[in-house]
Design an enzyme around this catalytic site. Structure first.
Site, PDB file in Angstrom:
ATOM      1  CB  SER A 237      69.875  45.172  -5.892  1.00 24.22           C
ATOM      2  OG  SER A 237      70.422  45.573  -4.671  1.00 24.22           O
ATOM      3  CG  ASP A 463      69.103  52.631  -4.608  1.00 28.06           C
ATOM      4  OD1 ASP A 463      68.829  52.135  -3.502  1.00 28.06           O
ATOM      5  OD2 ASP A 463      69.124  51.961  -5.654  1.00 28.06           O
ATOM      6  CG  HIS A 490      66.818  49.183  -4.144  1.00 25.55           C
ATOM      7  ND1 HIS A 490      68.118  49.523  -4.402  1.00 25.55           N
ATOM      8  CD2 HIS A 490      66.783  47.827  -4.113  1.00 25.55           C
ATOM      9  CE1 HIS A 490      68.841  48.422  -4.507  1.00 25.55           C
ATOM     10  NE2 HIS A 490      68.059  47.379  -4.348  1.00 25.55           N
TER      11      HIS A 490
END
Length: 522
Positions: A237, A463, A490
């Protein structure tokens, strides 16, 4: 409160085993070289030797204490300049943790990990990953290394804005949903107070140099201190932003990069917040559809009516907090608990149980979910994640300071995630950054990456926090490979999917990219 975070799964007792989210920040410009007179001023940092030892003194709370008990981990402090434009000036330290390769004869070097955030602890993430990677190529052939970015966790000084008691009070407050002039004014006042406390308690010099622009420079010093000519890197991320920002700043020093849950480097803060709202709305729809298949679904057997049923259940929290053991559940915490559970399909049963408890007036399980999001430990202490999140976000993005512009961002955020009713945990971010006491140091742009070895990008179809298309675009932009995970969570690597793991491990060992259009079923 921050909305976009990423870290590795952690157990929060009973049913909680959650993948927690991550946030994007903008790509940083290529660092400028120091003045000629200081051309060798950085040598002392690049040539330092790390003194490894017991990790216990690096713990900052119960969660890190537990993580640092992992057998075989050792810790050190990396010294770096506070301001790289003044390399002979003040210094700070970065906390580092490693677990050595089990097969030193076949060792390939270090694999440096960042779990996202901004503000996530790489030291904790690496320690918690040790059992997962023990028998695969990472555990056997790489020293697994996690670092706490400057201002975070064990790094010193830490970004500090609120005390634990102040954080509890802020979460319990009921400023409204931000849709009326009075509640919007309350949010603005709260944001200004927060920014002022950050400046007072952290200091302007630290805040001005805490962004991704400086983190990637620390990462290159760490690479050298670890004895690696080139960097092998795993970023989740927000950690993907650190990765491609490092590649832009130091293109000749990259060996391999796995970037999972990519951030769009060209997207501004407003668009990223709106995109996330849309992602969480989709995730709620998927949750409602799955829930409706089972008896006892808290949002009913008709997915088309799930949002209305959910709002009927949660809107009363705007005026009357629910009991939650010795504490209470505010509307904001209720929505944060829902957002937390959206990060992974594995958490949907927990969310359904929490909503059913709320029907009886019991908000305790939703509060546990919210505590996990905010990294509040059982001892009532918070990690540095929340404070560091804002510190990085506000210097990594050009801010919107015009009140009408801030209102427009709020309106777009609300429209993107109407089921959250203005209670989403990042709703105050535009207000906080509008009041931030130091200027931005980065801005959105398409990264310039000539000659960088192709990375492996992993992107999850559903996601909720980082849109799938951002990963597709980043892989194309960097000339890398793409693995699509057909799941609803995620990030995916080392989270239990064998197809994803096999492809990523092969790449890390020998640079082999998977065939085009590689897709892994959930």
């Amino acid at each position: 409160m921050p909305f976009r975070r990423c870290r590795l799964p952690a157990v929060l007792g009973l049913l909680l085993c959650l993948l927690i989210a991550c946030t994007p920040v903008r790509v940083v410009p290529r660092p400028q070289p120091p003045p000629v007179s200081d051309v060798h001023a950085l040598d002392r940092f690049y040539e330092q030797k790390l003194s490894w030892g017991n990790c216990a003194p690096y713990a900052t709370g119960q969660q890190s204490q537990d993580a640092f008990r992992t057998p075989g981990v050792e810790c050190a402090r990396l010294t770096v300049p506070l301001d790289y434009a003044k390399p002979r000036g003040d210094t700070i330290t970065v906390g580092v943790l490693r677990h050595k390769a089990a097969d030193p004869a076949d060792r390939l070097g270090s694999l440096v990990l960042n779990p996202g955030g901004p503000g996530g602890s790489g030291m904790e993430a690496a320690a918690r990953l040790v059992p997962t990677v023990a028998d695969n190529a990472i555990g056997l052939r790489f020293d697994l290394v996690g670092f706490d970015p400057r201002g975070v966790g064990a790094s010193e000084p830490r970004v500090h804005c609120l005390t634990d008691a102040e954080r509890d009070a802020e979460r319990a407050a009921q400023p409204g949903d931000g849709t009326t002039p009075a509640s919007a004014a309350a949010w603005t006042a709260q944001a200004r107070d927060f920014a002022a406390k950050c400046a007072q308690r952290t200091g302007a010099a630290m805040l001005a140099n805490v962004g991704t622009r400086d983190v990637v420079k620390d990462l290159d010093v760490l690479r050298a201190a670890l004895g690696d000519d080139k960097l092998s890197y795993l970023g989740y991320s927000y950690g993907t932003q650190i990765g491609y920002s490092y590649a832009e700043a130091f293109p000749t020093r990259v060996r391999a990069m796995v970037l999972d849950g990519a951030i769009d480097p060209t997207e501004d803060e407003s668009d990223s917040l709106v995109g996330q709202g849309e992602g969480f709305s989709r995730a709620f729809g998927l949750f409602a559809a799955e829930c409706a298949k089972h008896s006892g679904c808290a949002v009913g057997q008709d997915p088309a009516r799930a949002v209305q049923t959910f709002e009927n259940l949660t809107k009363p929290l705007l005026t009357h907090a629910a009991r939650a053991g010795t504490r209470s559940l505010s509307y904001g915490d209720g929505m944060t608990g829902v957002v937390e559970a959206m990060y992974s399909q594995q958490s949907w049963p927990t969310l359904n149980a929490a909503l059913n408890l709320l029907k009886s007036g019991d908000g305790s399980l939703l509060l546990q979910l919210a505590d996990s999001y905010y990294e509040r430990g059982p001892d009532g202490r918070y990690s540095s994640l929340q404070d560091a999140y804002y510190a990085v976000r506000c210097v990594d993005n050009p801010r919107v300071q015009d009140p009408a512009g801030v209102t427009e961002v709020h309106d777009r955020m609300l429209a993107a995630a109407p089921f959250l009713g203005g209670g989403r945990p990042d709703e105050g971010e535009p207000d906080v950054c509008a009041s931030w006491p130091v200027p931005s140091t980065s801005q959105p742009h398409r990264p310039f990456l000539p000659g960088v070895p192709p990375p492996l990008v992993i992107s999850t179809r559903n996601d909720p926090a980082t849109p799938y298309q951002a990963g597709v675009d980043l892989a194309a932009e960097m000339g890398g490979g793409l693995v699509t995970y057909e799941g609803a969570q995620h990030t995916a690597f080392l989270h239990g999917n064998q197809c994803v793991d096999v492809n990523a491990l092969a790449y890390l060992v020998d640079g082999t990219l998977p065939p085009p259009n590689t897709s892994c079923p959930a």
